[in-house]
Design an enzyme around this catalytic site. Structure first.
Site, mmCIF file in Angstrom:
data_model
loop_
_atom_site.group_PDB
_atom_site.id
_atom_site.type_symbol
_atom_site.label_atom_id
_atom_site.label_comp_id
_atom_site.label_asym_id
_atom_site.label_seq_id
_atom_site.Cartn_x
_atom_site.Cartn_y
_atom_site.Cartn_z
ATOM 1 N N HIS A 2 37.556 21.832 5.992
ATOM 2 C CA HIS A 2 38.789 21.588 6.758
ATOM 3 C C HIS A 2 39.341 20.196 6.460
ATOM 4 O O HIS A 2 40.550 20.006 6.309
ATOM 5 C CB HIS A 2 38.513 21.654 8.267
ATOM 6 C CG HIS A 2 38.114 22.998 8.779
ATOM 7 N ND1 HIS A 2 36.855 23.264 9.253
ATOM 8 C CD2 HIS A 2 38.818 24.144 8.930
ATOM 9 C CE1 HIS A 2 36.796 24.517 9.670
ATOM 10 N NE2 HIS A 2 37.963 25.081 9.478
ATOM 11 N N LYS A 48 39.096 30.009 0.701
ATOM 12 C CA LYS A 48 37.916 30.758 1.127
ATOM 13 C C LYS A 48 38.362 32.030 1.857
ATOM 14 O O LYS A 48 37.772 33.090 1.690
ATOM 15 C CB LYS A 48 37.042 29.912 2.035
ATOM 16 C CG LYS A 48 36.023 30.782 2.698
ATOM 17 C CD LYS A 48 34.775 30.100 3.033
ATOM 18 C CE LYS A 48 33.967 31.045 3.869
ATOM 19 N NZ LYS A 48 34.664 31.378 5.115
ATOM 20 N N SER A 80 31.688 27.054 5.907
ATOM 21 C CA SER A 80 32.312 27.911 6.914
ATOM 22 C C SER A 80 31.797 27.491 8.285
ATOM 23 O O SER A 80 30.630 27.095 8.417
ATOM 24 C CB SER A 80 31.912 29.375 6.668
ATOM 25 O OG SER A 80 32.126 30.157 7.827
ATOM 26 N N ARG A 84 31.037 29.409 10.482
ATOM 27 C CA ARG A 84 30.002 30.371 10.892
ATOM 28 C C ARG A 84 28.653 30.097 10.225
ATOM 29 O O ARG A 84 27.657 30.701 10.618
ATOM 30 C CB ARG A 84 30.473 31.800 10.636
ATOM 31 C CG ARG A 84 31.610 32.191 11.589
ATOM 32 C CD ARG A 84 31.979 33.663 11.511
ATOM 33 N NE ARG A 84 32.856 34.058 12.608
ATOM 34 C CZ ARG A 84 34.176 34.241 12.505
ATOM 35 N NH1 ARG A 84 34.792 34.044 11.365
ATOM 36 N NH2 ARG A 84 34.886 34.612 13.567
#
Ligand code: PAF
Length: 280
Positions: A33, A149, A185, A187
């Site tokens: 990010h 992504k 990620s 996650r």
């Protein structure tokens, strides 16, 4: 960095500050990010990020409730990366009344791959991004950066911006990877230590499939089936592992041409669903 929570405060914060460069996120920020923020910063006059966990893009059994909300930590990271304005609305701020108007993306692009396994996902994504664009770009045009992504998301949003003639240039950011190659990620934080060590197998499966697909005389359907079976043998539950044309995400027809293709995968390791892709 200024932190605002309401649409009115965001518009006031951006008034007279020129072209916004915007990075929308759902928070729990990682280096990927922050790379998008650094990429966006020189593309506009004021760098804006948003953090909003968008209920509309989660299926009932998915991780909306448990999705990590780490606002203070995220705000510190964004400020250090050069963000000027952080828009962090509550659900009531962004959806003061139930969002009964929704955006229906082109099913040819949005009902395949992720959209097939997560029905309604891209309706939720497009609806919130359209709304965020309406908030951020109310004063004039600008740029929004999305990571590759989420390859299909990037394509869907590009088409949305083009078809609605939105005053927003959509820019792609490269995938950021950990040292072992795992795509960063939010996650990944769900993975246990053993799963984290194993997680790079998803990228390796994409690399193996791409190499196989480019073999002279390769049978693509067979290569995909073999790659899927290999991933299953390693203990993954794949949703898809497939080669598509970059231009429209449809299966390639005719001879496979290097430089025009993308291999995409989504698979569950334990209870964590990961996605990745590889252009080749
Ligand atoms: O990619 C994401 O984090 C989300 O899908 C987005 C674009 C912020 C919309 O909620």
């Amino acid at each position: 960095m200024q932190i605002v929570h309401t649409i009115a405060d965001l518009r006031a914060a951006l008034a007279g500050r020129g072209r916004p460069a915007f990075v929308p996120t759902m928070g729990n920020l990682h280096a990927g990010h922050l790379a998008l923020v650094r990429q966006a910063k020189p593309l506009g006059d004021v760098m804006v990020a948003s953090i909003f966990v968008n209920r509309l893009q989660f299926l009932p059994h998915e991780d909306f409730d448990s999705y990590p909300r780490t606002l203070q930590d995220d705000a510190d990271k964004l400020a250090a990366a050069g963000c000027d304005v952080l828009f962090a609305p509550s659900e009531k701020d962004l959806y003061p009344e139930p969002q009964t108007f929704k955006l229906q993306p082109d099913p040819q692009l949005a009902d395949i791959l992720e959209g097939h396994f997560r029905p309604g996902f891209f309706t939720g994504v497009c609806t919130v991004v359209m709304k965020l664009f309406a908030c951020v770009f109310a004063g004039g045009p600008g740029v929004a950066v999305f990571g590759k992504k989420d390859y299909q998301q990037l394509m869907v949003l590009r088409r949305m911006a083009a078809q609605f003639a939105l005053p927003v240039q959509i820019v792609a950011g490269d995938i950021c990877r950990a040292d072992d190659g795992l795509a960063l990620s939010s996650r990944n934080g769900y993975l246990g230590a053993a799963e984290r060590a194993q997680a790079v197998q998803l990228r390796q499966a994409l690399q193996a499939l791409a190499a196989q697909a480019l073999q002279p005389g390769a049978d693509l359907a067979q290569a995909e089936a073999q790659a899927l079976a290999a991933l299953q043998r390693q203990g993954w539950q794949p949703d898809y592992l497939t080669v598509r044309q970059r231009s429209n995400l449809q299966p390639p027809s005719g001879a496979l041409q290097a430089g025009t293709l993308v291999a995409l995968a989504a698979a569950r390791l334990g209870s964590t669903r990961l996605i990745d892709n590889l252009e080749f």
